[in-house]
Scaffold this active site. Structure first.
Site, PDB file in Angstrom:
ATOM      1  N   TYR A  62      -3.155  -6.543  16.959  1.00 16.34           N
ATOM      2  CA  TYR A  62      -3.151  -5.629  15.717  1.00 16.34           C
ATOM      3  C   TYR A  62      -4.654  -4.872  15.803  1.00 16.34           C
ATOM      4  CZ  TYR A  62      -3.478  -4.635  10.713  1.00 16.34           C
ATOM      5  OH  TYR A  62      -3.746  -3.958   9.500  1.00 16.34           O
ATOM      6  N   LYS A  75      -4.651  -0.875  15.995  1.00 12.52           N
ATOM      7  CA  LYS A  75      -5.360  -0.296  14.644  1.00 12.52           C
ATOM      8  C   LYS A  75      -6.578   0.880  15.327  1.00 12.52           C
ATOM      9  CE  LYS A  75      -2.836  -1.163  11.191  1.00 12.52           C
ATOM     10  NZ  LYS A  75      -2.010  -0.069  10.315  1.00 12.52           N
ATOM     11  N   ASN A 104       2.184   4.912   7.055  1.00 10.40           N
ATOM     12  CA  ASN A 104       1.711   3.689   6.428  1.00 10.40           C
ATOM     13  C   ASN A 104       2.201   2.575   7.013  1.00 10.40           C
ATOM     14  OD1 ASN A 104       0.584   1.742   4.089  1.00 10.40           O
ATOM     15  ND2 ASN A 104       2.999   1.753   4.133  1.00 10.40           N
ATOM     16  N   ASP A 148      13.106   3.402  10.866  1.00 10.49           N
ATOM     17  CA  ASP A 148      12.267   2.534  11.591  1.00 10.49           C
ATOM     18  C   ASP A 148      11.564   3.203  12.410  1.00 10.49           C
ATOM     19  OD1 ASP A 148      11.313   0.823  13.442  1.00 10.49           O
ATOM     20  OD2 ASP A 148      13.395  -0.415  13.970  1.00 10.49           O
ATOM     21  N   VAL A 149      10.380   3.278  12.312  1.00 11.51           N
ATOM     22  CA  VAL A 149       9.221   4.221  12.883  1.00 11.51           C
ATOM     23  C   VAL A 149       9.127   3.903  14.325  1.00 11.51           C
ATOM     24  CG1 VAL A 149       7.865   4.537  10.878  1.00 11.51           C
ATOM     25  CG2 VAL A 149       7.189   2.680  12.353  1.00 11.51           C
ATOM     26  N   ILE A 160       1.045  -0.903   0.008  1.00 15.11           N
ATOM     27  CA  ILE A 160      -0.084   0.130   0.053  1.00 15.11           C
ATOM     28  C   ILE A 160       0.975   1.229   0.111  1.00 15.11           C
ATOM     29  CG2 ILE A 160      -1.852   1.398   1.372  1.00 15.11           C
ATOM     30  CD1 ILE A 160      -2.720  -1.474   2.212  1.00 15.11           C
TER      31      ILE A 160
HETATM   32  P1  NDP Z   1       3.512  -4.816   3.541  1.00 20.18           P
HETATM   33  O1  NDP Z   1       3.962  -5.673   4.657  1.00 20.18           O
HETATM   34  O2  NDP Z   1       3.106  -5.047   2.128  1.00 20.18           O
HETATM   35  O3  NDP Z   1       4.437  -3.633   3.627  1.00 20.18           O
HETATM   36  C1  NDP Z   1       4.713  -2.940   4.837  1.00 20.18           C
HETATM   37  C2  NDP Z   1       5.896  -2.005   4.631  1.00 20.18           C
HETATM   38  O4  NDP Z   1       6.243  -1.229   5.799  1.00 20.18           O
HETATM   39  C3  NDP Z   1       7.261  -2.740   4.142  1.00 20.18           C
HETATM   40  O5  NDP Z   1       7.837  -2.146   3.208  1.00 20.18           O
HETATM   41  C4  NDP Z   1       7.839  -2.980   5.658  1.00 20.18           C
HETATM   42  O6  NDP Z   1       9.175  -2.969   5.414  1.00 20.18           O
HETATM   43  C5  NDP Z   1       7.464  -1.601   6.209  1.00 20.18           C
HETATM   44  N1  NDP Z   1       7.949  -1.281   7.754  1.00 20.18           N
HETATM   45  C6  NDP Z   1       7.450  -2.604   8.574  1.00 20.18           C
HETATM   46  N2  NDP Z   1       7.970  -2.156   9.819  1.00 20.18           N
HETATM   47  C7  NDP Z   1       8.472  -0.943   9.792  1.00 20.18           C
HETATM   48  C8  NDP Z   1       9.113  -0.142  10.718  1.00 20.18           C
HETATM   49  N3  NDP Z   1       9.085  -0.298  11.902  1.00 20.18           N
HETATM   50  N4  NDP Z   1       9.446   0.939  10.134  1.00 20.18           N
HETATM   51  C9  NDP Z   1       9.214   1.594   8.692  1.00 20.18           C
HETATM   52  N5  NDP Z   1       8.943   0.703   7.710  1.00 20.18           N
HETATM   53  C10 NDP Z   1       8.404  -0.497   8.374  1.00 20.18           C
HETATM   54  O7  NDP Z   1       2.259  -4.264   4.365  1.00 20.18           O
HETATM   55  P2  NDP Z   1       0.875  -3.588   3.540  1.00 20.18           P
HETATM   56  O8  NDP Z   1       1.168  -2.720   2.562  1.00 20.18           O
HETATM   57  O9  NDP Z   1      -0.091  -4.659   3.172  1.00 20.18           O
HETATM   58  O10 NDP Z   1       0.286  -2.528   4.638  1.00 20.18           O
HETATM   59  C11 NDP Z   1       0.586  -1.164   4.824  1.00 20.18           C
HETATM   60  C12 NDP Z   1      -0.484  -0.618   5.821  1.00 20.18           C
HETATM   61  O11 NDP Z   1      -1.682  -0.851   5.632  1.00 20.18           O
HETATM   62  C13 NDP Z   1      -0.022  -1.105   7.278  1.00 20.18           C
HETATM   63  O12 NDP Z   1      -0.182  -0.209   8.308  1.00 20.18           O
HETATM   64  C14 NDP Z   1      -1.359  -2.213   7.462  1.00 20.18           C
HETATM   65  O13 NDP Z   1      -1.462  -2.710   8.780  1.00 20.18           O
HETATM   66  C15 NDP Z   1      -2.295  -1.575   6.721  1.00 20.18           C
HETATM   67  N6  NDP Z   1      -3.357  -2.347   6.382  1.00 20.18           N
HETATM   68  C16 NDP Z   1      -3.135  -3.339   5.506  1.00 20.18           C
HETATM   69  C17 NDP Z   1      -4.387  -4.221   4.926  1.00 20.18           C
HETATM   70  C18 NDP Z   1      -4.123  -5.307   4.288  1.00 20.18           C
HETATM   71  O14 NDP Z   1      -4.950  -6.186   3.970  1.00 20.18           O
HETATM   72  N7  NDP Z   1      -2.826  -5.497   3.287  1.00 20.18           N
HETATM   73  C19 NDP Z   1      -5.519  -3.980   5.518  1.00 20.18           C
HETATM   74  C20 NDP Z   1      -5.867  -2.830   6.347  1.00 20.18           C
HETATM   75  C21 NDP Z   1      -4.794  -2.310   6.783  1.00 20.18           C
HETATM   76  P3  NDP Z   1      10.002  -4.426   5.717  1.00 20.18           P
HETATM   77  O15 NDP Z   1      10.029  -5.352   4.610  1.00 20.18           O
HETATM   78  O16 NDP Z   1      11.440  -4.098   5.964  1.00 20.18           O
HETATM   79  O17 NDP Z   1       9.348  -5.185   6.795  1.00 20.18           O
END
Ligand code: NDP
Length: 257
Positions: A162, A166, A94, A67-68, A22
């Site tokens: 989770y 959220k 995000n 890293d957030v 996303i």
């Molecule tokens: P992905 O796992 O595809 O992508 C998440 C990204 O966030 C990765 O690039 C990851 O990097 C990065 N990330 C993880 N931890 C950290 C951190 N501590 N600091 C900075 N970056 C970090 O997830 P989605 O795209 O599916 O999800 C994005 C958002 O949308 C999230 O907040 C999720 O909860 C929310 N969401 C997603 C849904 C879904 O069905 N997919 C539904 C509802 C909400 P790395 O590879 O290094 O871990």
């Protein structure tokens, strides 16, 4: 007049976790609307690769490893990016992780802390640190990626950490919106249903889970990343100038039942 409100020309946007899923789609749409985009991901190499792909698509894109969960690093990133680019006008919080199929009575302490750290504390650190400069300038738009899991309890997977994190993001969004509205900073959230990304592959591959997910969704399908990114564009732009503190469901109707 109306389409012009969606233009982000001259703006700078930071997208946490923007290397894939996303977040990457958000970077694409904000870039397409004219913003300079900064991919702030925990994996610096993935962030660089994503920024390079965005440049290849014709966008003004950069990467910044972040890293957030590290509040000091978030503060340093906010200072560095505001100084380097003049101002950060748009922040998309995000970055997120999920730990599902984890019954509450046996969730390990570390797992609970990690999920809350990334999904809730990380959002607060970013809002606080990037929001401070926005407040000083009297202008800014923050879009937090929440989840329908902040409104309902998902079925059948057990993921209390989770869901609780959220829900916290949603109420944090309203709290910051109320505090910052008089000073020109809007804070909204998008609450997606299941979206086809690496985060949900565990369920897509599981017959029992995926069948339940689709049965419980009036549209009978999961979402695509672009269907969330387009809502983020709206909330980041002047097209939503009267909106703050809104949690916008993009859930295929899931929360209707
Ligand atoms: P992905 O796992 O595809 O992508 C998440 C990204 O966030 C990765 O690039 C990851 O990097 C990065 N990330 C993880 N931890 C950290 C951190 N501590 N600091 C900075 N970056 C970090 O997830 P989605 O795209 O599916 O999800 C994005 C958002 O949308 C999230 O907040 C999720 O909860 C929310 N969401 C997603 C849904 C879904 O069905 N997919 C539904 C509802 C909400 P790395 O590879 O290094 O871990």
């Amino acid at each position: 007049m109306y389409l012009q409100k969606l233009s982000l020309s001259g703006r700078t946007a930071v997208i946490t976790g923007g290397a894939r899923g996303i977040g990457f789609a958000c970077a694409q749409v904000l870039g397409e609307a004219g913003a300079r985009v900064i991919v702030a991901d925990a994996d610096p190499a993935a962030g660089e690769a994503a920024a390079a792909a965005l440049v290849g698509e014709g966008h003004d894109a950069h990467a910044h490893g972040l890293d957030v969960t590290d509040a000091a690093a978030v503060g340093a990133a906010a200072s560095a990016l505001n100084a380097r680019f003049g101002a950060v006008d748009i922040l998309v919080c995000n970055a997120g992780i999920a730990r599902s199929n984890s019954p509450a009575e046996s969730v390990p302490d570390d797992e609970w802390r990690l999920v809350v750290d990334v999904n809730l504390n990380g959002v607060f650190w970013c809002c606080r640190e990037f929001g401070r400069a926005m407040l000083a300038r009297g202008r800014g738009a923050i879009v937090n990626i929440g989840s329908m899991s902040g409104e309902i309890v998902n079925k059948p997977q057990e993921q209390a950490s989770y869901n609780a994190a959220k829900a916290g993001v949603h109420h944090l969004t309203r709290s910051l919106a109320a505090e910052w509205a008089p000073r020109g900073v809007r804070v909204n959230a998008v609450a997606p249903t299941y979206i086809d990304t690496p985060l949900t592959q565990f369920g897509m591959r599981d017959e029992r889970l995926s069948r339940t997910w689709l049965e419980m969704t009036p549209m009978h399908r999961v979402g695509r990343v672009d269907e969330i990114a387009s809502v983020v564009l709206f909330l980041a732009s002047e097209a939503s100038s009267l909106m703050t503190g809104s949690i916008v469901l993009a859930d295929g109707g899931y929360c209707c039942w």
